[in-house]
Motif scaffolding. Sequence first.
Motif, mmCIF file in Angstrom:
data_model
loop_
_atom_site.group_PDB
_atom_site.id
_atom_site.type_symbol
_atom_site.label_atom_id
_atom_site.label_comp_id
_atom_site.label_asym_id
_atom_site.label_seq_id
_atom_site.Cartn_x
_atom_site.Cartn_y
_atom_site.Cartn_z
ATOM 1 N N GLY A 168 -56.535 13.742 44.476
ATOM 2 C CA GLY A 168 -56.463 15.078 45.055
ATOM 3 C C GLY A 168 -55.558 15.154 46.257
ATOM 4 N N VAL A 169 -55.101 16.363 46.532
ATOM 5 C CA VAL A 169 -54.233 16.647 47.662
ATOM 6 C C VAL A 169 -54.709 17.953 48.296
ATOM 7 C CG1 VAL A 169 -51.896 17.349 48.336
ATOM 8 C CG2 VAL A 169 -52.205 15.426 46.789
ATOM 9 N N LEU A 170 -54.700 18.004 49.617
ATOM 10 C CA LEU A 170 -54.966 19.225 50.360
ATOM 11 C C LEU A 170 -53.711 19.571 51.149
ATOM 12 C CD1 LEU A 170 -56.816 21.464 51.455
ATOM 13 C CD2 LEU A 170 -57.613 19.840 53.192
ATOM 14 N N GLU A 171 -53.208 20.789 50.942
ATOM 15 C CA GLU A 171 -51.966 21.185 51.603
ATOM 16 C C GLU A 171 -52.168 22.474 52.394
ATOM 17 O OE1 GLU A 171 -47.671 20.547 50.278
ATOM 18 O OE2 GLU A 171 -48.159 22.516 49.447
ATOM 19 N N PHE A 172 -51.680 22.468 53.638
ATOM 20 C CA PHE A 172 -51.655 23.649 54.481
ATOM 21 C C PHE A 172 -50.220 24.154 54.560
ATOM 22 C CE2 PHE A 172 -55.256 21.156 55.924
ATOM 23 C CZ PHE A 172 -56.259 22.105 56.076
ATOM 24 N N GLU A 173 -50.030 25.456 54.347
ATOM 25 C CA GLU A 173 -48.709 26.062 54.456
ATOM 26 C C GLU A 173 -48.763 27.229 55.428
ATOM 27 O OE1 GLU A 173 -45.926 25.904 50.828
ATOM 28 O OE2 GLU A 173 -47.893 26.386 49.972
ATOM 29 N N LEU A 174 -47.753 27.329 56.285
ATOM 30 C CA LEU A 174 -47.647 28.401 57.260
ATOM 31 C C LEU A 174 -46.427 29.251 56.955
ATOM 32 C CD1 LEU A 174 -49.643 26.448 58.627
ATOM 33 C CD2 LEU A 174 -48.534 26.949 60.805
ATOM 34 N N GLU A 175 -46.604 30.554 57.032
ATOM 35 C CA GLU A 175 -45.505 31.473 56.767
ATOM 36 C C GLU A 175 -45.519 32.584 57.806
ATOM 37 O OE1 GLU A 175 -43.676 34.118 53.054
ATOM 38 O OE2 GLU A 175 -45.602 33.082 52.856
ATOM 39 N N ALA A 176 -44.402 32.742 58.518
ATOM 40 C CA ALA A 176 -44.298 33.773 59.542
ATOM 41 C C ALA A 176 -44.176 35.148 58.900
ATOM 42 C CB ALA A 176 -43.098 33.503 60.453
ATOM 43 N N GLU A 177 -44.984 36.092 59.344
ATOM 44 C CA GLU A 177 -44.918 37.469 58.874
ATOM 45 C C GLU A 177 -43.895 38.248 59.705
ATOM 46 O OE1 GLU A 177 -46.911 38.900 56.289
ATOM 47 O OE2 GLU A 177 -47.298 36.792 55.858
ATOM 48 N N PRO A 178 -43.335 39.345 59.169
ATOM 49 C CA PRO A 178 -42.315 40.107 59.904
ATOM 50 C C PRO A 178 -42.793 40.635 61.258
ATOM 51 C CG PRO A 178 -42.345 40.751 57.587
ATOM 52 C CD PRO A 178 -43.525 39.859 57.795
ATOM 53 N N ASP A 179 -44.092 40.904 61.403
ATOM 54 C CA ASP A 179 -44.605 41.474 62.660
ATOM 55 C C ASP A 179 -45.006 40.410 63.667
ATOM 56 O OD1 ASP A 179 -46.804 40.457 61.398
ATOM 57 O OD2 ASP A 179 -47.935 42.327 61.298
#
Length: 478
Positions: free
Chosen positions: A415-426
């Motif tokens: 198994g793998v656990l992945e965190f992803e971050l994405e900047a929103e326009p605001d």
Amino acid sequence: MHALVFGASGYIGTNLVPRLLAENYRVRAAARNRKVLEARDWTDVELVEADALKPETLDVALADIDVAYYLVHSMAAGRHFGQLDIQAADNFAQAAQRAGIKRIVYLGGLVPPDASSEHLTSRCETGNRLRAGTVPVTEIRAGIIVGPGSAAFEVIRDLVNHLPVMVTPRWVRAKSTPIALDNLLTYLVRIPQLEQTAGGIYDAAGPDLLSYEQLMRQFGEMVGKRPIIIPVPVLSPELSAWWLHLVTAVPTNIARALIAGLKHDISADTRALQTLIPQHLLTFTEAVEAVFDAERRNAVAARWTEGALMFRDYNPRYAFYAKRVSGSAIAKAPVQAVWHQVASIGGENRYYYLNFLWTIRECIDWLLGGSGLQHKRRHPTELRVGDMVDSWRVIGVVPERRLTLFFGMKAPGAGVLEFELEAEPDGRTRVTATAYWHPAGVWGLLYWYAHLPAHAVIFNGLTRAIAERAEASGAQPG
């Protein structure tokens, strides 16, 4: 030659792009989701987001292209995918005509004279719709593809590795002509270089004509297994698809379409293509050896979520396809503040949400002889590849974008656990946590389904807690 690989995120597209680059093609890769293409880490490849069901996205993808590889299909969309395939082909043919490209290369499927399944007939009709435009189309028709990640091959691998006795549908006795992935890629790369292939339809196949039962037995001999296979007449294609869903990790919609096409004997006339592009065609056993060799060299050209061996704990018996569950939340905080919370997970900080469930799982691992009760980190807020976070191993770090952890507890799979971050326009930040699980046969699937209800709750709560902690840190968007 400037080539567009349309459907580059799929199985063949993912493997074709590097081969085209090696042959000095200029390559543009297109898919519905650009993020999937970015995860491939290709160099010198132009990436575009385009969808054949959204005609307005096609003109940019096809601009200044010499040859377009059309590799999309809608099998994963569920029932009536054939109608979607036909509409997509119509849209693409019209856009290719507007762009003035020189050639479309379409990868279809071998079609028996008595074909009745939507899977087979839609592949044939897709080629007809592409040919309805003015752009010359070269169609290559292939059957079972033997390569790491091919759905038909991964079904064989899952069944043989984990089911010593199989009660199977009658389709296991239908014969087909498997082709090695490398042989098929060679045909795809070279065929647009030949002017005389414009407008042609060519069968591509290896030298063997074998039933699915024979394929499983030959694979079993190579991995030291002797499965007992008992075909029965009562399993319909629908029941067969659910049977595969229960005993393999292949997605149900793909399994359903696959089975519908396997109930026919499918032969091929490969003389024309072999004359035009001579090459040594691998037998089934040679093609399987090539799969094993590619996995040993970690040369599978795909992101780990599609089965690279290192993310299956270097165990080829673990399923290539991953089960997955996600949770996400929006934080009213900048990426830096959210990343700080993600990078600080584990150790003395624990896991921010329902820690007692994590503790129960760690105790079970400890009772099984694992390292579940080791709560430690090298540094409280910094991470690098190779670090241990309790029982997790850091296998990927892209600061302020992605953290990937490998599951280190004892379990029937990887198994793998992945965190992803994405900047929103605001100025806000979306944080997503996704668990991927490569099951080891039926026990691995049962383990996944037993934990699925808890996972659905935990990952939504975990990302919410990360967002709240980032907001409470005092950092504001912008």
